[in-house]
Write an enzyme that holds these catalytic residues in place. Structure first.
Site, PDB file in Angstrom:
ATOM      1  N   SER A   1      81.714  71.366  11.331  1.00  0.00           N
ATOM      2  CA  SER A   1      82.712  72.265  11.897  1.00  0.00           C
ATOM      3  C   SER A   1      82.161  72.943  13.159  1.00  0.00           C
ATOM      4  O   SER A   1      81.818  72.259  14.115  1.00  0.00           O
ATOM      5  CB  SER A   1      83.162  73.267  10.825  1.00  0.00           C
ATOM      6  OG  SER A   1      84.385  73.867  11.170  1.00  0.00           O
TER       7      SER A   1
ATOM      8  N   ASP B   1      82.387  91.319  15.112  1.00  0.00           N
ATOM      9  CA  ASP B   1      82.953  91.710  16.408  1.00  0.00           C
ATOM     10  C   ASP B   1      82.802  90.590  17.429  1.00  0.00           C
ATOM     11  O   ASP B   1      83.745  90.262  18.159  1.00  0.00           O
ATOM     12  CB  ASP B   1      82.278  92.987  16.924  1.00  0.00           C
ATOM     13  CG  ASP B   1      82.646  94.215  16.107  1.00  0.00           C
ATOM     14  OD1 ASP B   1      83.663  94.155  15.369  1.00  0.00           O
ATOM     15  OD2 ASP B   1      81.933  95.229  16.192  1.00  0.00           O
TER      16      ASP B   1
ATOM     17  N   HIS C   1      87.962  69.855   4.169  1.00  0.00           N
ATOM     18  CA  HIS C   1      87.125  70.254   5.303  1.00  0.00           C
ATOM     19  C   HIS C   1      85.694  70.571   4.874  1.00  0.00           C
ATOM     20  O   HIS C   1      84.748  70.246   5.576  1.00  0.00           O
ATOM     21  CB  HIS C   1      87.753  71.463   6.000  1.00  0.00           C
ATOM     22  CG  HIS C   1      87.024  71.896   7.229  1.00  0.00           C
ATOM     23  ND1 HIS C   1      86.798  71.053   8.304  1.00  0.00           N
ATOM     24  CD2 HIS C   1      86.453  73.090   7.561  1.00  0.00           C
ATOM     25  CE1 HIS C   1      86.142  71.710   9.253  1.00  0.00           C
ATOM     26  NE2 HIS C   1      85.915  72.932   8.820  1.00  0.00           N
TER      27      HIS C   1
END
Length: 248
Positions: free
Chosen positions: A82, A170, A229
């Protein structure tokens, strides 16, 4: 950028570097790392902004590729899943001398339209005060994340003792478009590459093969039946067999 890592296997064995996906860590690949260490010297890293590695405001695939290049003191086989698969592809294009054979698990060098911001929002919203156990954390996270397997995966990155996430949420939120996207990099990787997909996943489709072969002309394709996945977690033995067959 310091990347935390673990290494298993004989010092004189062929090198194999494993790069995990978004919200993951090297330990997600611990079972396969241990099994493959009989024939390879296997290093599983924590990517930047994840787990034990350094944090940064930057999270472009060129940055992640350069991080991986710095961990390698010579050529190695590279396996990435991924987000880690895109980083591995970028490594092969930017530092082809570092990569012998490339394995890309369930991702393609294309921009995707999905976002994982809903999971970042769920982790940010989780009340971490007064948690007595991971079971308690799972019960609270279930209010915003329905799938038990996804909750279990995310909670591997929760530091219960410190009451904090081992993820730079963040930075990952700010760079989500870059993570789901793909920066077109110059050149083509001259050596063999295996694109290994979950047969039940829609991350790598046949219509993506021309884009893949444009930069990985020696690409081969294989699918793991019954896997989605997270193929390495769902079908570890089948993934192990495919990796061994390709590398050996």
């Amino acid at each position: 950028m310091r990347l935390a890592s673990t290494t298993l296997g004989p010092a004189d064995a062929p090198r194999l570097l494993i790069a995990h996906g978004l919200f993951g860590s090297g330990r997600n690949w611990g079972v396969l790392q241990k099994r493959l260490s009989d024939a390879f010297r296997v290093t599983a890293v924590d990517m930047r902004n994840h787990s034990g590695s350094d944090w940064s405001e930057d999270h472009a695939y060129t940055d992640l590729a350069d991080d991986l290049a710095e961990t390698l003191d010579g050529p190695a086989h590279v396996l990435g899943h991924s987000m880690g698969g895109k980083a591995a592809m970028a490594l092969a294009l930017r530092h082809p001398d570092k990569v012998q054979k490339l394995i890309v698990a369930d991702i393609a060098p294309v921009a995707y339209t999905h976002s994982q911001m809903h999971l970042i929002d769920a982790m940010r919203a989780l009340d971490l005060s007064g948690l007595d156990s991971r079971k308690d954390a799972d019960a609270r996270l279930a209010e915003t994340v329905d799938t038990p397997g996804v909750r279990a995966f995310l909670l591997q990155s929760l530091d219960m003792a410190e009451g904090r996430w081992r993820l730079n949420l963040d930075a990952l939120a700010a760079r989500m478009d870059a993570i789901t996207g793909w920066a077109d990099l110059p050149g083509a990787f001259p050596r063999e590459a295996l694109f290994l997909s979950g047969a039940d996943s829609d991350y790598v489709t046949r219509d993506m093969r021309p884009a893949i072969r444009e930069v990985f002309p020696k690409a081969r394709f294989a699918a793991i039946p019954g896997a989605g996945h997270w193929l390495h977690a769902e079908k570890p033995r089948e993934v192990e067999a495919a990796v061994r067959t390709f590398l050996q």
